[in-house]
Motif scaffolding. Structure first.
Motif, PDB file in Angstrom:
ATOM      1  N   UNK A  83       0.835  -1.198   0.000  1.00  0.00           N
ATOM      2  CA  UNK A  83       0.000   0.000   0.000  1.00  0.00           C
ATOM      3  C   UNK A  83       0.872   1.251   0.000  1.00  0.00           C
ATOM      4  N   UNK A  84       0.267   2.370  -0.355  1.00  0.00           N
ATOM      5  CA  UNK A  84       0.965   3.668  -0.335  1.00  0.00           C
ATOM      6  C   UNK A  84       2.313   3.589  -1.045  1.00  0.00           C
ATOM      7  N   UNK A  85       2.297   3.024  -2.235  1.00  0.00           N
ATOM      8  CA  UNK A  85       3.542   2.842  -2.981  1.00  0.00           C
ATOM      9  C   UNK A  85       4.208   4.168  -3.293  1.00  0.00           C
ATOM     10  N   UNK A  86       5.535   4.154  -3.231  1.00  0.00           N
ATOM     11  CA  UNK A  86       6.348   5.329  -3.496  1.00  0.00           C
ATOM     12  C   UNK A  86       7.241   5.050  -4.709  1.00  0.00           C
ATOM     13  N   UNK A  87       7.700   6.088  -5.385  1.00  0.00           N
ATOM     14  CA  UNK A  87       8.610   5.850  -6.515  1.00  0.00           C
ATOM     15  C   UNK A  87       9.847   5.031  -6.119  1.00  0.00           C
ATOM     16  N   UNK A  88      10.305   5.184  -4.888  1.00  0.00           N
ATOM     17  CA  UNK A  88      11.478   4.427  -4.451  1.00  0.00           C
ATOM     18  C   UNK A  88      11.189   2.948  -4.220  1.00  0.00           C
ATOM     19  N   UNK A  89       9.922   2.542  -4.310  1.00  0.00           N
ATOM     20  CA  UNK A  89       9.584   1.119  -4.245  1.00  0.00           C
ATOM     21  C   UNK A  89       9.752   0.435  -5.593  1.00  0.00           C
ATOM     22  N   UNK A  90      10.010   1.203  -6.642  1.00  0.00           N
ATOM     23  CA  UNK A  90      10.177   0.634  -7.973  1.00  0.00           C
ATOM     24  C   UNK A  90      11.362  -0.312  -8.000  1.00  0.00           C
ATOM     25  N   UNK A  91      11.107  -1.560  -8.412  1.00  0.00           N
ATOM     26  CA  UNK A  91      12.142  -2.593  -8.410  1.00  0.00           C
ATOM     27  C   UNK A  91      11.579  -3.884  -8.996  1.00  0.00           C
ATOM     28  N   UNK A  92      12.479  -4.829  -9.220  1.00  0.00           N
ATOM     29  CA  UNK A  92      12.071  -6.197  -9.525  1.00  0.00           C
ATOM     30  C   UNK A  92      11.910  -6.911  -8.185  1.00  0.00           C
ATOM     31  N   UNK A  93      10.735  -7.475  -7.958  1.00  0.00           N
ATOM     32  CA  UNK A  93      10.439  -8.163  -6.710  1.00  0.00           C
ATOM     33  C   UNK A  93      10.491  -9.672  -6.928  1.00  0.00           C
ATOM     34  N   UNK A  94      11.233 -10.350  -6.065  1.00  0.00           N
ATOM     35  CA  UNK A  94      11.385 -11.800  -6.167  1.00  0.00           C
ATOM     36  C   UNK A  94      11.025 -12.455  -4.847  1.00  0.00           C
ATOM     37  N   UNK A  95      10.428 -13.624  -4.923  1.00  0.00           N
ATOM     38  CA  UNK A  95      10.210 -14.380  -3.701  1.00  0.00           C
ATOM     39  C   UNK A  95      11.322 -15.409  -3.550  1.00  0.00           C
ATOM     40  N   UNK A  96      11.554 -15.804  -2.323  1.00  0.00           N
ATOM     41  CA  UNK A  96      12.630 -16.735  -2.010  1.00  0.00           C
ATOM     42  C   UNK A  96      12.173 -17.697  -0.936  1.00  0.00           C
ATOM     43  N   UNK A  97      12.760 -18.878  -0.944  1.00  0.00           N
ATOM     44  CA  UNK A  97      12.383 -19.930   0.003  1.00  0.00           C
ATOM     45  C   UNK A  97      13.635 -20.518   0.626  1.00  0.00           C
ATOM     46  N   UNK A  98      13.525 -20.774   1.915  1.00  0.00           N
ATOM     47  CA  UNK A  98      14.609 -21.405   2.660  1.00  0.00           C
ATOM     48  C   UNK A  98      14.017 -22.658   3.282  1.00  0.00           C
ATOM     49  N   UNK A  99      14.636 -23.810   3.020  1.00  0.00           N
ATOM     50  CA  UNK A  99      14.049 -25.064   3.508  1.00  0.00           C
ATOM     51  C   UNK A  99      14.354 -25.262   4.985  1.00  0.00           C
ATOM     52  N   UNK A 100      13.771 -24.395   5.786  1.00  0.00           N
ATOM     53  CA  UNK A 100      13.795 -24.505   7.237  1.00  0.00           C
ATOM     54  C   UNK A 100      12.515 -23.858   7.748  1.00  0.00           C
ATOM     55  N   UNK A 101      12.112 -24.215   8.951  1.00  0.00           N
ATOM     56  CA  UNK A 101      10.878 -23.671   9.507  1.00  0.00           C
ATOM     57  C   UNK A 101      11.029 -22.207   9.898  1.00  0.00           C
ATOM     58  N   UNK A 102      12.222 -21.863  10.372  1.00  0.00           N
ATOM     59  CA  UNK A 102      12.420 -20.528  10.905  1.00  0.00           C
ATOM     60  C   UNK A 102      13.498 -19.800  10.123  1.00  0.00           C
ATOM     61  N   UNK A 103      13.407 -18.479  10.184  1.00  0.00           N
ATOM     62  CA  UNK A 103      14.223 -17.672   9.287  1.00  0.00           C
ATOM     63  C   UNK A 103      15.536 -17.203   9.888  1.00  0.00           C
ATOM     64  N   UNK A 104      15.802 -17.517  11.146  1.00  0.00           N
ATOM     65  CA  UNK A 104      17.087 -17.212  11.728  1.00  0.00           C
ATOM     66  C   UNK A 104      17.190 -15.808  12.281  1.00  0.00           C
TER      67      UNK A 104
END
Length: 126
Positions: A83-104
């Motif tokens: 929400x409330x997107x700003x010009x500085x939010x412009x980018x390529x957005x990628x999702x990522x996965x880590x095969x663990x339950x918790x993110x550290x």
């Protein structure tokens, strides 16, 4: 084989909203640590938001209060509501996965994620 496919990127006016989706398949843990990253031209990749097995989330300071990460366990889909997107939010957005339950202890560290999608472009213009 883990596959991540993003969708939902678009061009919007500053102040607008978008919802990104990431369809995930091929992983062995029911609720792995997953995250959204972004990279703008000429800039380093930045961790945006992360979610772990019990729903704990973390956000970059630049998006706190504007972006929300969530997941649909049944549909194996990760979301990013922006929400409330700003010009500085412009980018390529990628999702990522880590095969663990918790993110550290450094959840937005891209080096700890082993699987990445191709990305979806978000452009917010003033």
């Amino acid at each position: 084989e883990v596959q991540l496919v993003e969708s939902g990127g678009s061009s919007v006016q500053a102040g607008g909203s978008l919802r990104l989706s990431c369809a995930a398949s091929g992983y062995t843990i029911s609720r792995p640590c997953m995250a959204w990253f972004r990279q703008a031209p000429g800039k380093e990749r930045e961790g945006v938001a992360v979610i772990d097995a019990d729903g704990t989330t973390a956000y970059a300071d630049s998006v706190k209060g504007r972006f929300t990460i969530s997941r649909d366990i049944v549909k194996n889909t990760l979301f990013l509501r922006m929400n409330s997107l700003k010009p500085e939010d412009t980018a390529m957005y990628s999702c990522a996965l880590r095969e663990s339950l918790y993110c550290g202890v450094r959840p937005l560290n891209g080096a700890s994620f082993g699987y990445w999608g191709q990305g979806t472009q978000v452009t917010a213009s003033s």
